[in-house]
Every structure is written in C-alpha cells, then in structure tokens.
Design a protein around this motif. Structure first.
Motif, short mmCIF file in Angstrom:
data_model
loop_
_atom_site.label_atom_id
_atom_site.label_comp_id
_atom_site.label_asym_id
_atom_site.label_seq_id
_atom_site.Cartn_x
_atom_site.Cartn_y
_atom_site.Cartn_z
N HIS A 94 0.81 -1.22 0.00
CA HIS A 94 0.00 0.00 0.00
C HIS A 94 0.84 1.27 0.00
O HIS A 94 0.38 2.33 -0.44
CB HIS A 94 -0.95 0.00 1.20
N ASP A 95 2.08 1.18 0.49
CA ASP A 95 2.95 2.37 0.47
C ASP A 95 3.70 2.51 -0.85
O ASP A 95 4.53 3.41 -1.00
CB ASP A 95 3.93 2.34 1.65
N GLY A 96 3.44 1.62 -1.80
CA GLY A 96 4.04 1.73 -3.13
C GLY A 96 5.29 0.93 -3.34
O GLY A 96 5.76 0.81 -4.48
N LYS A 97 5.84 0.32 -2.30
CA LYS A 97 7.06 -0.47 -2.45
C LYS A 97 6.73 -1.84 -3.03
O LYS A 97 5.69 -2.44 -2.70
CB LYS A 97 7.78 -0.60 -1.12
N PRO A 98 7.58 -2.39 -3.89
CA PRO A 98 7.31 -3.69 -4.53
C PRO A 98 7.49 -4.87 -3.59
O PRO A 98 8.33 -4.84 -2.68
CB PRO A 98 8.33 -3.73 -5.68
N LEU A 99 6.70 -5.91 -3.82
CA LEU A 99 6.85 -7.16 -3.11
C LEU A 99 8.07 -7.91 -3.64
O LEU A 99 8.22 -8.07 -4.86
CB LEU A 99 5.61 -8.03 -3.31
N THR A 100 8.94 -8.40 -2.73
CA THR A 100 10.11 -9.17 -3.14
C THR A 100 10.28 -10.37 -2.22
O THR A 100 9.61 -10.49 -1.20
CB THR A 100 11.40 -8.32 -3.10
N ALA A 101 11.25 -11.20 -2.58
CA ALA A 101 11.56 -12.38 -1.77
C ALA A 101 11.99 -11.98 -0.37
O ALA A 101 11.74 -12.72 0.60
CB ALA A 101 12.67 -13.19 -2.45
N ASP A 102 12.61 -10.82 -0.22
CA ASP A 102 13.05 -10.36 1.10
C ASP A 102 11.86 -10.21 2.06
O ASP A 102 11.98 -10.46 3.26
CB ASP A 102 13.79 -9.03 1.00
N ALA A 128 13.48 -20.08 4.97
CA ALA A 128 13.29 -19.53 3.63
C ALA A 128 14.59 -18.95 3.10
O ALA A 128 15.35 -18.30 3.83
CB ALA A 128 12.22 -18.44 3.66
N LYS A 129 14.83 -19.18 1.82
CA LYS A 129 16.08 -18.74 1.18
C LYS A 129 15.74 -18.00 -0.11
O LYS A 129 14.90 -18.45 -0.89
CB LYS A 129 16.96 -19.96 0.88
N LYS A 130 16.39 -16.88 -0.33
CA LYS A 130 16.18 -16.08 -1.53
C LYS A 130 16.99 -16.66 -2.69
O LYS A 130 18.21 -16.78 -2.60
CB LYS A 130 16.58 -14.63 -1.26
N ILE A 131 16.30 -17.01 -3.77
CA ILE A 131 16.97 -17.48 -4.98
C ILE A 131 17.22 -16.29 -5.90
O ILE A 131 18.31 -16.10 -6.44
CB ILE A 131 16.15 -18.56 -5.69
N ASP A 132 16.18 -15.49 -6.10
CA ASP A 132 16.31 -14.20 -6.78
C ASP A 132 15.20 -13.30 -6.24
O ASP A 132 14.48 -13.69 -5.31
CB ASP A 132 16.26 -14.34 -8.31
N ALA A 133 15.02 -12.13 -6.81
CA ALA A 133 14.07 -11.16 -6.27
C ALA A 133 12.64 -11.68 -6.19
O ALA A 133 11.86 -11.26 -5.33
CB ALA A 133 14.09 -9.87 -7.10
N LEU A 134 12.29 -12.65 -7.06
CA LEU A 134 10.93 -13.15 -7.09
C LEU A 134 10.86 -14.67 -6.92
O LEU A 134 9.86 -15.31 -7.29
CB LEU A 134 10.25 -12.76 -8.40
N THR A 135 11.89 -15.25 -6.33
CA THR A 135 11.90 -16.70 -6.10
C THR A 135 12.36 -16.99 -4.67
O THR A 135 13.39 -16.48 -4.23
CB THR A 135 12.83 -17.42 -7.09
N VAL A 136 11.56 -17.80 -3.98
CA VAL A 136 11.88 -18.17 -2.60
C VAL A 136 11.88 -19.68 -2.47
O VAL A 136 10.98 -20.36 -2.99
CB VAL A 136 10.85 -17.58 -1.61
N GLU A 137 12.88 -20.18 -1.77
CA GLU A 137 12.99 -21.62 -1.53
C GLU A 137 12.80 -21.89 -0.04
O GLU A 137 13.38 -21.20 0.80
CB GLU A 137 14.37 -22.11 -1.98
N PHE A 138 11.96 -22.88 0.28
CA PHE A 138 11.74 -23.27 1.66
C PHE A 138 12.42 -24.61 1.90
O PHE A 138 12.16 -25.59 1.18
CB PHE A 138 10.24 -23.40 1.97
N ASN A 139 13.28 -24.65 2.93
CA ASN A 139 13.96 -25.89 3.28
C ASN A 139 13.48 -26.35 4.65
O ASN A 139 13.62 -25.64 5.65
CB ASN A 139 15.48 -25.65 3.30
#
Length: 527
Positions: A94-102, A128-139
């Motif tokens: 809502h504040d305009g910032k993009p959704l990312t893996a972070d 959770a592990k960041k693969i790239d800005a739009l990819t998340v891996e759960f171990n």
C-alpha cells in the motif's frame, strides 16, 4: 423557474450520488472487535478476517476452500524437504514499495517469534532462502504433510515498512504491549486501513492500485462492534447496518421473516470444547485446597457425562450445532469415523459415581471462564453448563468476559476450566493437533494447551503424525491420537457450531465454511 429546475436537478444528482456511495459502502457489525492489526499477534478468526482484507498469503483459498495462487503464481515440491515458490511480479504494498523475496523471508522469521500466535505453523515451514528477487525456496527440517496448508497461515508483510516503523517484533498481546503494527497496516491486499478506533469503529477503503481482480463493488468498509444481540439485530432490521456475521440464533426466525433481510446459512469448520487445568497441584478458584481434582480422569469424565448436549443443541442453539466427541474442527479431520465422533453418554448417575470414586461425593466449587462475544451463544452455553454440573454437585461460577480479556487471561493459564473454539480453513487434524494436543514446549508446540496437561504418549503420537508422509500410516497415527484423547479426556468436546450470517436483502455475500467474509466478493446493490 429555470433556477428552480437547476436546484431540483442538483438535488437529484446529489441523491443519486448519495445512493451510489451508500451502495458501495459495506456497513458491517459484529458482537466483537478485531483484537489487533498485527497479523501474527493473535490467531483469532474475526481478527484474521479483517487482517485478511489488507494482508495476503502466497497461497489463498477460493470459495470452496481450495488452495489457489495469490502472491505466488506457481510452486513445486523439489523433494520431501524442499519447496520453491515464484512470486507474482508487479505487486506493490500500500505504500508503493514492490513485493520481493526479502519480504517473504522477513515475514516468516517475524512469524516465528515467541510472541507470535502462528509460530507453530511458521516453524513448520522451515527456513526460507532467496533465490532471486521473485523466487523463494523453503527448506524443511523434517517432512510436513500439510506444508501448503501452513503456507496459507502466513500473511506477507513489508520488511522495509516494519523496519522503518520499528515493528519488526510481533506484538506481545498477552502482556498488553502496544506497537505500531497493532494500529497501522501496510499490506498488498484489496483494502487499506483508513482509521482504527478499537471497540468503536474501524474503516477501510478500496486499494486503487490492487494487483488482482475485485469482483464486488464495495469501496468502503465501516465496521462497528455491537455487543448486545438485541441492539445488533435491531440495527440490521432498521437498515443502520448492512451485514452481521454473528446474528443471535434465537433471532434467526424473526430475521428470516423480516422484509428487507435475508439469512445466509452454513456449517462452520469450528469445534467448541472445554479445556481443564491439569498442571497445577492446587486448583485455582476452588474450595478444594492442596490438590487439583481435574488431574483425576474420573473427574474429567464426570464433568463430560454430566453435560446434556442434546438440550444445548435443541433448546439453546436452536438446532444450529452438531454435537461431536472429537476435538477437531471438521469431521474430515476425524476421518468421518463414527467411533471417533462418538460422545460419552449423558448420564447424571454415572457422573455422580465417578465423582464419589475420585473422592468428591459432594462435588466441589470451580470457575468456568468463557468469552461473551466470540462464539455463538458463548456466555449462555457456559451458564447452561453450570446449571447441568450443579445437578452432580459441582458448583460452577461463570466468569464471562469480552474476548480480549478472556483470551489474555487464558493465554496466561490463569484458569481452571475454560470454553474455547478452534477452526478455520484447514480441515486436516494437524490444524489442532500440534497446537492443542501436545505438551507445552518451544516454537509454538502446545501453545494452546492452556490446561497444561502432560501426556507423553499423546505427545509422541501427535509428533509422529505431523511428519508422517505415508497417508495410510498417518491415518493409523491420527486414530490413535483421538483414542488417547478420548481415554484421558484432556478436553471435553461440545459441538461444531453452524454459522448463519444475516444481511440486508440488497447485499450479496459468499458464505465460506471457515466463517470468512471476503469483501472483494461482496456486492451492495442500490436500494
């Protein structure tokens, strides 16, 4: 004359505008109020529903409670202990910032904190592990047979927003902590918070930049808690409010016959039950000194068998309940097994005999804690239970409180006997097993075991069922869990409640079995 016509035209336009605005505002009333706007601080249905208008999941529920993509567009299970999710591109908070893996990684870690009421589910999701800005891996540390169900409990928050507003810690609701996230929001969902006045009024507006499709026409939500059943019903009948999530069962017949009002009915995935203090050596709020009668299974069975559940169903609930012997939200969770669902029989003489055998032939005094604005007829059920227990000599003082105070009290284990409800969208028994059936431990395990019983056999069975990937072997374990609970009566089951909603006839809603109102599906037609 021309001026008069202009005035009449202006009034007509104003009236039309007012009608349109009214048609796009959902005036909603309920007995209770959301407890907090921090999405992890309380796992309570009404609170979750309101937070669900603002915050979203990676995987959501459709009208039939099936799992569908939301902030994740796709996912796959790479191995027994690894899952990969692709995030939806172009989504903004809502504040305009993009959704990312972070943000996903931050949300998971925040939800694992000790003050989080969904920690038990968050911990089941692993790391959770960041693969790239739009990819998340759960171990995962161990197999989780309902991993996707658990993903559907994790609202995604903005990492930068939480950091900027010193809201990285989940609110400690039990200790009455106030925090920025408890009164302010920043999600990706279809509605944005406008104002919040606890126990008075909460207002939301439609998110003009929402990434998804909004099928309804609601532009504004105005929620007003109205504790009194009679006042809430009157407000709906008069047209002051458009929708009531929790009409009083005794008012349903009247409402159904009221012009301009309709009932939208359906069962709920929610079981109502009693928890009993089995941890203390001396029972609180009792005339029994030096010992705790609730530690004796014979006493627990006696209380169970003194309950006339048919009278509660027929007379108190107006038939809007389904008695059960299984402490699990849905009959799907008990495998639709009649033996698991079977209750102990109502038998006053048997109850008196059990109390006498346990050393309490004259009964004893105890306090029953319950809410008065959370479950259908909650206070009236507790008063009825007290009257029924009096017949076997158990003198019960009912302590009914608004849900905020009640939940806080029980969370601190400041209780002898308490009435509770548990439900939601997950029909698998794991939704209640780890949180309620296990010994109290770390990382949310046994968090809702507010009776603080310790049953190592039951604990081991639940732990095994939580990680058993083979469906047939898991069913065997699940049945053993229910059998052990039935033998020990750590909880006394009551019923699964039905949830009739009431609305003005110009309001179209989608009734879900998890008692969840999805406002983006609601249409308020012009009158």
């Amino acid at each position: 004359m021309i001026q008069a016509k202009k005035s009449l035209l202006a009034l007509a336009l104003l009236a039309a505008t007012a009608t349109l605005a009214s048609a796009q505002t959902l005036r909603w009333a309920g007995a209770g109020d959301p407890l907090t706007l921090d999405p992890y601080a309380q796992n309570e249905s009404l609170t979750n529903v309101f937070n669900g208008q603002v915050y979203e999941f990676l995987v959501a529920r459709d009208r039939k409670l099936q799992l569908v993509p939301q902030l994740a567009t796709e996912w796959k299970q790479n191995s027994a202990l690894k899952w990969t999710f692709k995030l939806r591109p172009g989504v903004k908070f809502h504040d305009g910032k993009p959704l990312t893996a972070d943000d996903v990684i931050f949300s998971l870690e925040r939800a694992k904190q000790p003050s989080s009421q969904i920690a038990v589910y968050a911990n089941a999701l692993g790391e959770a592990k960041k693969i790239d800005a739009l990819t998340v891996e759960f171990n995962l540390p161990k197999a989780n047979p309902i991993f996707l169900e658990h993903i559907n409990t994790l609202y995604i928050m903005s990492k930068t927003w939480a950091e900027d507003n010193k809201a990285t810690k989940t609110q400690d609701f039990a200790n009455k902590e106030e925090s920025y996230a408890a009164f302010n929001t920043n999600g990706t969902g279809p509605f944005q918070l406008v104002s919040r006045a606890p126990d008075n009024k909460t207002v939301y507006k439609r998110n003009p930049n929402y990434w998804g499709k909004i099928e309804g026409n609601v532009q504004e939500i105005v929620y007003t808690p109205i504790k009194s059943d009679a006042t809430r019903t009157a407000a709906l009948v008069s047209g002051e409010v458009d929708f009531v999530l929790d009409p009083a069962p005794r008012d349903l017949e009247k409402l159904a016959a009221t012009p301009g009002v309709k009932i939208v009915n359906g069962p709920e995935n929610r079981v109502i039950f009693l928890g009993l203090d089995q941890g203390r050596d001396e029972l609180l709020y009792s005339n029994v000194k030096g010992k705790n009668p609730l530690k004796d299974v014979r006493v627990r069975r006696a209380l169970y068998q003194a309950i006339d559940i048919v009278t509660i169903k027929d007379k108190l609930m107006n038939g809007q309940a389904s008695p059960t012997g299984a402490v699990v939200p849905s009959p799907l969770g008990s495998l639709n097994d009649p033996e698991i669902e079977r209750r102990l029989p109502y038998d006053v003489n048997a109850a008196k005999k059990l109390l006498a055998e346990a050393g309490y032939p004259q009964g004893f005094e105890v306090q029953l804690d319950c809410s008065n604005n959370r479950y259908v007829n909650d206070e009236r059920i507790c008063v009825t239970l007290a009257a029924q227990w009096a017949k076997v000599g158990v003198k019960t003082r009912v302590n009914a409180q608004p849900k905020a105070q009640f939940f806080n009290k029980v969370e601190k284990l400041d209780t002898s006997i308490y009435m509770f409800g548990w439900g939601g969208s997950i029909t698998d028994p794991e939704s209640i097993f780890t949180s309620h059936y296990r010994n109290r431990g770390e990382k949310g395990v046994g968090e809702y075991n507010r009776g603080n019983f310790k049953d190592d056999e039951l604990d081991a069975l639940v732990a095994a069922s939580s990680v058993e990937a083979d469906p047939d072997k898991r069913k065997v374990l699940i049945k053993k869990v229910f059998q052990r609970q039935a033998e020990q009566v750590h909880y006394i089951p009551l019923h699964r409640q039905f949830i009739p909603w009431a609305a003005r006839s110009n309001v179209d809603v989608v009734h879900r079995a998890d008692n969840w109102l999805e406002v983006r599906w609601v249409n308020v037609k012009a009158k």
